[in-house]
Write a protein that holds these residues in place. Structure first.
Motif, PDB file in Angstrom:
ATOM      1  N   ASP A   1      -0.909   2.179  -6.414  1.00  0.00           N
ATOM      2  CA  ASP A   1      -1.381   2.017  -5.039  1.00  0.00           C
ATOM      3  C   ASP A   1      -1.850   0.573  -4.825  1.00  0.00           C
ATOM      4  O   ASP A   1      -2.351  -0.069  -5.745  1.00  0.00           O
ATOM      5  CB  ASP A   1      -2.533   2.984  -4.765  1.00  0.00           C
ATOM      6  CG  ASP A   1      -2.686   3.340  -3.291  1.00  0.00           C
ATOM      7  OD1 ASP A   1      -1.993   2.726  -2.449  1.00  0.00           O
ATOM      8  OD2 ASP A   1      -3.492   4.228  -2.979  1.00  0.00           O
ATOM      9  N   THR A   2      -1.650   0.092  -3.640  1.00  0.00           N
ATOM     10  CA  THR A   2      -2.156  -1.195  -3.161  1.00  0.00           C
ATOM     11  C   THR A   2      -1.858  -2.353  -4.118  1.00  0.00           C
ATOM     12  O   THR A   2      -2.757  -2.909  -4.744  1.00  0.00           O
ATOM     13  CB  THR A   2      -3.671  -1.108  -2.860  1.00  0.00           C
ATOM     14  OG1 THR A   2      -3.931   0.077  -2.117  1.00  0.00           O
ATOM     15  CG2 THR A   2      -4.106  -2.312  -2.036  1.00  0.00           C
ATOM     16  N   ALA A  52       0.232   7.113  -2.153  1.00  0.00           N
ATOM     17  CA  ALA A  52       0.413   6.330  -3.384  1.00  0.00           C
ATOM     18  C   ALA A  52       1.813   6.664  -3.880  1.00  0.00           C
ATOM     19  O   ALA A  52       2.445   7.624  -3.427  1.00  0.00           O
ATOM     20  CB  ALA A  52      -0.635   6.681  -4.428  1.00  0.00           C
ATOM     21  N   GLU A  77       2.539   2.567   2.330  1.00  0.00           N
ATOM     22  CA  GLU A  77       2.319   3.349   3.546  1.00  0.00           C
ATOM     23  C   GLU A  77       3.531   3.354   4.466  1.00  0.00           C
ATOM     24  O   GLU A  77       3.728   4.286   5.225  1.00  0.00           O
ATOM     25  CB  GLU A  77       1.103   2.809   4.307  1.00  0.00           C
ATOM     26  CG  GLU A  77      -0.199   2.803   3.516  1.00  0.00           C
ATOM     27  CD  GLU A  77      -0.676   4.189   3.119  1.00  0.00           C
ATOM     28  OE1 GLU A  77      -0.444   5.151   3.871  1.00  0.00           O
ATOM     29  OE2 GLU A  77      -1.281   4.301   2.040  1.00  0.00           O
ATOM     30  N   VAL A 123      -4.675   9.435  -4.229  1.00  0.00           N
ATOM     31  CA  VAL A 123      -4.452   8.065  -3.799  1.00  0.00           C
ATOM     32  C   VAL A 123      -5.722   7.255  -4.035  1.00  0.00           C
ATOM     33  O   VAL A 123      -6.824   7.801  -4.060  1.00  0.00           O
ATOM     34  CB  VAL A 123      -4.037   7.981  -2.311  1.00  0.00           C
ATOM     35  CG1 VAL A 123      -2.765   8.760  -2.056  1.00  0.00           C
ATOM     36  CG2 VAL A 123      -5.141   8.452  -1.408  1.00  0.00           C
ATOM     37  N   GLY A 128       0.797  -1.227   0.000  1.00  0.00           N
ATOM     38  CA  GLY A 128       0.000   0.000   0.000  1.00  0.00           C
ATOM     39  C   GLY A 128       0.822   1.265   0.000  1.00  0.00           C
ATOM     40  O   GLY A 128       0.283   2.365   0.022  1.00  0.00           O
TER      41      GLY A 128
END
Length: 171
Positions: free
Chosen positions: A162-163, A54, A19, A48, A17
């Protein structure tokens, strides 16, 4: 190259992710690294798909020395030969003429690339919006490592990522 994740971990990829940051380095992503990103590689909080961050990758066809830009993560793959892996991720591009997508590459003990798959030729459901992209590949016999990445090429633009997840598929 350091192989940073182990495929037997529950998530299969680390920091999918985008993060988690490197301890003591607030601008450096944990587990991911730039792949020929000569025109920009940075976290963004502006656009994001989910979470707080992101990854934004810039590509400029006029200054690129290799013809693409991306992000990459290396993974050790013990005991997964014959299993099918699926990589999914949310991608958004700024130029519909850019080629962009996910990819996987598998390597044997000698470091030889045995299989490479990508989704560059698959259409985008939303030309300039967030798209869930997915690729699958069977792990070849003798594979000990793999690389997973997202990249942009051909025409100048930005790719937001992202992700990204990777899981084994039951067949």
């Amino acid at each position: 190259m350091a192989w940073v994740a182990k495929a037997q971990d529950a998530s299969l990829l680390m920091n999918g992710g985008f993060e988690d940051l490197q301890p003591g380095s607030p601008e450096t992503l944990q587990a991911w690294r730039p792949d020929k990103a000569e025109s920009g590689y940075a976290l963004t909080m502006r656009d994001v798909h989910d979470g707080k961050r992101a990854l934004e990758i810039g590509f400029d066809e006029k200054i690129s020395t290799v013809g693409y830009a991306g992000t990459i993560q290396g993974i050790a793959l013990p005991d997964l030969a014959g299993r099918t892996l699926a990589v999914s991720g949310w991608l958004k591009r700024s130029n519909v003429a850019s080629t962009a997508g996910l990819w996987m590459a598998f390597f044997d003990a000698e470091g030889k690339r045995t299989v490479y798959v990508n989704d560059y030729d698959k259409p985008w459901a939303d030309a300039l919006g967030w798209n869930l992209r997915t690729i699958e590949a069977k792990v070849p016999a003798g594979t000990v490592r793999m690389l997973v990445g997202a990249s942009i090429s051909d025409k100048s633009g930005k790719l937001l990522v992202d992700t990204i997840t990777m899981k084994t598929m039951e067949r």
